[in-house]
Scaffold this active site. Structure first.
Site, PDB file in Angstrom:
ATOM      1  N   TYR A 198       0.828  -1.210   0.000  1.00 24.62           N
ATOM      2  CA  TYR A 198       0.000   0.000   0.000  1.00 24.62           C
ATOM      3  C   TYR A 198       0.866   1.266   0.000  1.00 24.62           C
ATOM      4  O   TYR A 198       0.609   2.216  -0.737  1.00 24.62           O
ATOM      5  CB  TYR A 198      -0.901  -0.038   1.230  1.00 24.62           C
ATOM      6  CG  TYR A 198      -1.965   1.030   1.309  1.00 24.62           C
ATOM      7  CD1 TYR A 198      -3.145   0.918   0.578  1.00 24.62           C
ATOM      8  CD2 TYR A 198      -1.810   2.117   2.167  1.00 24.62           C
ATOM      9  CE1 TYR A 198      -4.150   1.889   0.686  1.00 24.62           C
ATOM     10  CE2 TYR A 198      -2.802   3.085   2.277  1.00 24.62           C
ATOM     11  CZ  TYR A 198      -3.961   2.968   1.535  1.00 24.62           C
ATOM     12  OH  TYR A 198      -4.945   3.925   1.640  1.00 24.62           O
ATOM     13  N   LYS A 208       0.920   4.120  -2.885  1.00 22.51           N
ATOM     14  CA  LYS A 208       0.553   5.506  -2.587  1.00 22.51           C
ATOM     15  C   LYS A 208       1.712   6.465  -2.857  1.00 22.51           C
ATOM     16  O   LYS A 208       1.491   7.619  -3.250  1.00 22.51           O
ATOM     17  CB  LYS A 208       0.076   5.621  -1.138  1.00 22.51           C
ATOM     18  CG  LYS A 208      -1.256   4.926  -0.876  1.00 22.51           C
ATOM     19  CD  LYS A 208      -2.361   5.407  -1.814  1.00 22.51           C
ATOM     20  CE  LYS A 208      -3.742   4.981  -1.369  1.00 22.51           C
ATOM     21  NZ  LYS A 208      -4.795   5.430  -2.302  1.00 22.51           N
TER      22      LYS A 208
END
Length: 249
Positions: free
Chosen positions: A150, A154
């Site tokens: 993640y 991001k």
């Protein structure tokens, strides 16, 4: 003519709040999500309140689905000139436990999804000589235990944002990113469940570490999106704004 916006991951949480705000700002909005029933319900509620919205089920990482869906939106609502890349999933685990599937699925939705959606939508924006793309990053881009996939996705969206801002600026298209901190959504509620604590306790603990003394709400992000897609934000591009209730390192 009413401007048309697309919001991905719009069945609930930040995406749904952004969609409602854009409708309030005068946009016709296409809500996209893998949860087709969820976006159709959300779009129906917007329509019942007098707004113009459609809900469509789509896997944002599937090129054929995306291109067909964006073309359908252009036919039904008009050329999309605003794109909010919000679709996201988590598959948290420490590195030694993280599977190939955990990695690929998160990178696929966040990075490939934003790429495929932006590529499909930019055609309409450049033709109109006006457009706005807002990518949803996260404070996790700065690093977060158990989120190698993640965090990487991001952080990658921030580089993606700055590059598209350079490439598309001459066509009147701005590209910016919002990096939320702790926002009270179904996704953070699921994190509480995974950690074995109540959602209220998780929010209370998080609020203690946030300078403004509270966790964020989806509407906080919707307000910032509203600014980025406005006429007044035409000289702001390639920026990453951390919406986290205080400064980030």
């Amino acid at each position: 003519m009413t401007k048309v916006a697309i919001v991905t991951g719009a069945a609930r949480g930040i995406g749904a709040a952004v969609a409602r705000r854009l409708v309030a700002d005068g946009f016709a909005v296409a809500l996209l999500d893998l949860d087709e029933a969820g976006v159709k319900e959300c779009a129906a509620a917007i329509t019942a309140d007098g707004g113009k919205a459609i809900g469509l089920g789509v896997d944002v990482s599937d090129t054929e689905q995306v291109e067909a869906t964006v073309a359908r939106i252009a036919d039904e609502l008009g050329p999309p000139v605003v794109l909010i890349n919000n679709a996201g999933i988590t598959r948290d685990n420490l590195l030694f436990k993280m599977t190939d599937g955990d990695w690929d699925s998160v990178i696929g939705v966040h990075l490939r999804g934003s790429f495929v959606m932006s590529r499909a939508a930019q055609k309409y924006m450049t033709q109109q000589k006006w457009g706005r793309i807002v990518n949803l990053s996260s404070t996790s881009a700065l690093g977060n235990r158990g989120q190698a996939n993640y965090s990487t996705a991001k952080a990658g969206l921030q580089g993606f944002t700055k590059t598209l801002a350079i490439e598309l600026g001459k066509f009147g298209v701005t590209v910016n990113a919002i990096a939320p901190g702790f926002i009270a959504t179904d996704m953070t509620a699921a994190t509480a469940e995974r950690l074995g604590v109540s959602f209220e306790d998780l929010k209370a603990g998080a609020a203690q570490a946030i300078p403004v003394g509270r966790v964020g709400e989806p509407e906080d992000i919707a307000h910032l999106v509203s600014y980025f897609v406005s006429e007044g934000a035409g000289f702001v591009s390639g920026q990453v704004v951390y919406a986290a209730g205080g400064p980030q390192d």
